[in-house]
Design a protein around this motif. Structure first.
Motif, PDB file in Angstrom:
ATOM      1  N   UNK A 173      12.279  23.915  76.450  1.00 23.69           N
ATOM      2  CA  UNK A 173      12.158  23.279  75.148  1.00 23.69           C
ATOM      3  C   UNK A 173      10.725  22.778  74.977  1.00 23.69           C
ATOM      4  N   UNK A 174      10.169  23.037  73.802  1.00 17.40           N
ATOM      5  CA  UNK A 174       8.797  22.632  73.489  1.00 17.40           C
ATOM      6  C   UNK A 174       8.853  21.509  72.464  1.00 17.40           C
ATOM      7  N   UNK A 175       8.215  20.400  72.784  1.00 16.56           N
ATOM      8  CA  UNK A 175       8.163  19.255  71.886  1.00 16.56           C
ATOM      9  C   UNK A 175       6.724  19.056  71.428  1.00 16.56           C
ATOM     10  N   UNK A 176       6.564  18.834  70.129  1.00 22.21           N
ATOM     11  CA  UNK A 176       5.248  18.537  69.574  1.00 22.21           C
ATOM     12  C   UNK A 176       5.436  17.708  68.317  1.00 22.21           C
ATOM     13  N   UNK A 177       4.333  17.231  67.775  1.00 24.18           N
ATOM     14  CA  UNK A 177       4.366  16.432  66.551  1.00 24.18           C
ATOM     15  C   UNK A 177       3.974  17.355  65.399  1.00 24.18           C
ATOM     16  N   UNK A 178       4.812  17.443  64.389  1.00 26.91           N
ATOM     17  CA  UNK A 178       4.532  18.261  63.214  1.00 26.91           C
ATOM     18  C   UNK A 178       4.470  17.350  62.000  1.00 26.91           C
ATOM     19  N   UNK A 179       3.285  17.242  61.416  1.00 22.33           N
ATOM     20  CA  UNK A 179       3.095  16.386  60.235  1.00 22.33           C
ATOM     21  C   UNK A 179       3.614  14.972  60.483  1.00 22.33           C
ATOM     22  N   UNK A 180       3.247  14.430  61.643  1.00 26.72           N
ATOM     23  CA  UNK A 180       3.578  13.060  62.075  1.00 26.72           C
ATOM     24  C   UNK A 180       5.019  12.861  62.487  1.00 26.72           C
ATOM     25  N   UNK A 181       5.798  13.935  62.624  1.00 27.00           N
ATOM     26  CA  UNK A 181       7.205  13.828  63.009  1.00 27.00           C
ATOM     27  C   UNK A 181       7.430  14.604  64.308  1.00 27.00           C
ATOM     28  N   UNK A 182       8.038  13.979  65.323  1.00 27.70           N
ATOM     29  CA  UNK A 182       8.335  14.716  66.561  1.00 27.70           C
ATOM     30  C   UNK A 182       9.366  15.822  66.284  1.00 27.70           C
ATOM     31  N   UNK A 183       9.082  17.021  66.780  1.00 23.95           N
ATOM     32  CA  UNK A 183       9.982  18.158  66.626  1.00 23.95           C
ATOM     33  C   UNK A 183      10.112  18.874  67.962  1.00 23.95           C
ATOM     34  N   UNK A 184      11.179  19.673  68.076  1.00 21.92           N
ATOM     35  CA  UNK A 184      11.357  20.495  69.268  1.00 21.92           C
ATOM     36  C   UNK A 184      11.647  21.924  68.854  1.00 21.92           C
ATOM     37  N   UNK A 185      11.276  22.829  69.724  1.00 21.36           N
ATOM     38  CA  UNK A 185      11.556  24.249  69.540  1.00 21.36           C
ATOM     39  C   UNK A 185      12.156  24.753  70.836  1.00 21.36           C
ATOM     40  N   UNK A 186      13.387  25.250  70.743  1.00 24.93           N
ATOM     41  CA  UNK A 186      14.101  25.742  71.919  1.00 24.93           C
ATOM     42  C   UNK A 186      14.238  27.254  71.809  1.00 24.93           C
ATOM     43  N   UNK A 187      13.121  27.938  71.907  1.00 22.23           N
ATOM     44  CA  UNK A 187      13.098  29.385  71.797  1.00 22.23           C
ATOM     45  C   UNK A 187      12.078  29.959  72.750  1.00 22.23           C
ATOM     46  N   UNK A 188      11.729  31.200  72.535  1.00 19.78           N
ATOM     47  CA  UNK A 188      10.736  31.872  73.364  1.00 19.78           C
ATOM     48  C   UNK A 188       9.412  31.122  73.271  1.00 19.78           C
ATOM     49  N   UNK A 189       8.862  30.639  74.395  1.00 19.31           N
ATOM     50  CA  UNK A 189       7.620  29.875  74.349  1.00 19.31           C
ATOM     51  C   UNK A 189       6.421  30.688  73.851  1.00 19.31           C
ATOM     52  N   UNK A 190       6.538  32.004  73.846  1.00 18.72           N
ATOM     53  CA  UNK A 190       5.466  32.854  73.351  1.00 18.72           C
ATOM     54  C   UNK A 190       5.546  33.145  71.868  1.00 18.72           C
ATOM     55  N   UNK A 191       6.562  32.630  71.199  1.00 22.77           N
ATOM     56  CA  UNK A 191       6.695  32.825  69.759  1.00 22.77           C
ATOM     57  C   UNK A 191       5.472  32.244  69.058  1.00 22.77           C
ATOM     58  N   UNK A 192       4.855  33.013  68.175  1.00 26.83           N
ATOM     59  CA  UNK A 192       3.704  32.450  67.450  1.00 26.83           C
ATOM     60  C   UNK A 192       4.095  31.190  66.677  1.00 26.83           C
ATOM     61  N   UNK A 193       3.213  30.200  66.739  1.00 33.21           N
ATOM     62  CA  UNK A 193       3.457  28.934  66.051  1.00 33.21           C
ATOM     63  C   UNK A 193       3.782  29.151  64.575  1.00 33.21           C
ATOM     64  N   UNK A 194       3.154  30.132  63.949  1.00 31.75           N
ATOM     65  CA  UNK A 194       3.440  30.432  62.542  1.00 31.75           C
ATOM     66  C   UNK A 194       4.927  30.588  62.302  1.00 31.75           C
ATOM     67  N   UNK A 195       5.604  31.357  63.158  1.00 37.16           N
ATOM     68  CA  UNK A 195       7.035  31.625  62.967  1.00 37.16           C
ATOM     69  C   UNK A 195       7.883  30.427  63.333  1.00 37.16           C
ATOM     70  N   UNK A 196       7.428  29.615  64.268  1.00 31.85           N
ATOM     71  CA  UNK A 196       8.144  28.379  64.583  1.00 31.85           C
ATOM     72  C   UNK A 196       8.121  27.482  63.345  1.00 31.85           C
ATOM     73  N   UNK A 197       6.936  27.332  62.759  1.00 31.88           N
ATOM     74  CA  UNK A 197       6.785  26.469  61.574  1.00 31.88           C
ATOM     75  C   UNK A 197       7.617  26.997  60.404  1.00 31.88           C
TER      76      UNK A 197
END
Length: 157
Positions: free
Chosen positions: A1-25
């Motif tokens: 699981x990848x956790x980061x701050x997106x527009x001042x809000x903590x978010x997580x992404x539980x997918x392929x870590x190589x997924x381009x950030x564009x598609x995560x967003x």
């Protein structure tokens, strides 16, 4: 699981870590302002900020932003009633034609103006590498100069 701050809000992404950030967003977090243009990092339609610096999100794997702050066009304005000075300049000078690349252009311009607060045309031409297929580069240059004025005025108030 990848956790980061997106527009001042903590978010997580539980997918392929190589997924381009564009598609995560876009696909996983539902923010559509960041655009897919070329998929090779050349056009800049996908530009976001990572820890305050412009990055091409189509080429940045999700795991590269773990623990970092990511800002998209949706998070750039201070609030719904007060645009960022670069956004204000874009509106004042009616920059967009089709508008597709403009979120990336604005994000790149914000980073650029932090590094070049009083840019020359040569600075803009050399460092603003985002593409506009509609050819609005002349208005983009004018808007960058106007945003520099607005930012300078804001710093003095």
């Amino acid at each position: 699981m990848i956790t980061f701050i997106l527009n001042s809000i903590p978010v997580t992404f539980d997918g392929d870590p190589g997924t381009p950030l564009l598609w995560v967003i876009r696909d996983h977090l539902g923010l559509a302002g960041t655009k897919y243009g070329c998929g090779s990092g050349d056009c800049g339609a996908c530009t976001v900020h990572v820890n305050g610096r412009a990055r091409r999100s189509c080429m940045l794997p999700a795991n590269a932003v773990a623990g970092r702050a990511v800002t998209t066009i949706e998070g750039l304005a201070a609030d719904e009633r007060r645009l960022h000075p670069v956004q204000q300049a874009w509106l004042e000078l009616d920059v967009p034609q089709c508008g597709y690349c403009q979120a990336g252009q604005i994000m790149a311009a914000v980073d650029f103006l932090e590094r070049f607060p009083r840019p020359t045309d040569a600075d803009i031409d050399r460092h603003m590498t985002n593409l506009c297929r509609c050819g609005t580069h002349v208005r983009i240059r004018q808007a960058i100069h106007r945003a520099a004025e607005l930012l300078a005025d804001g710093a003095q108030s």
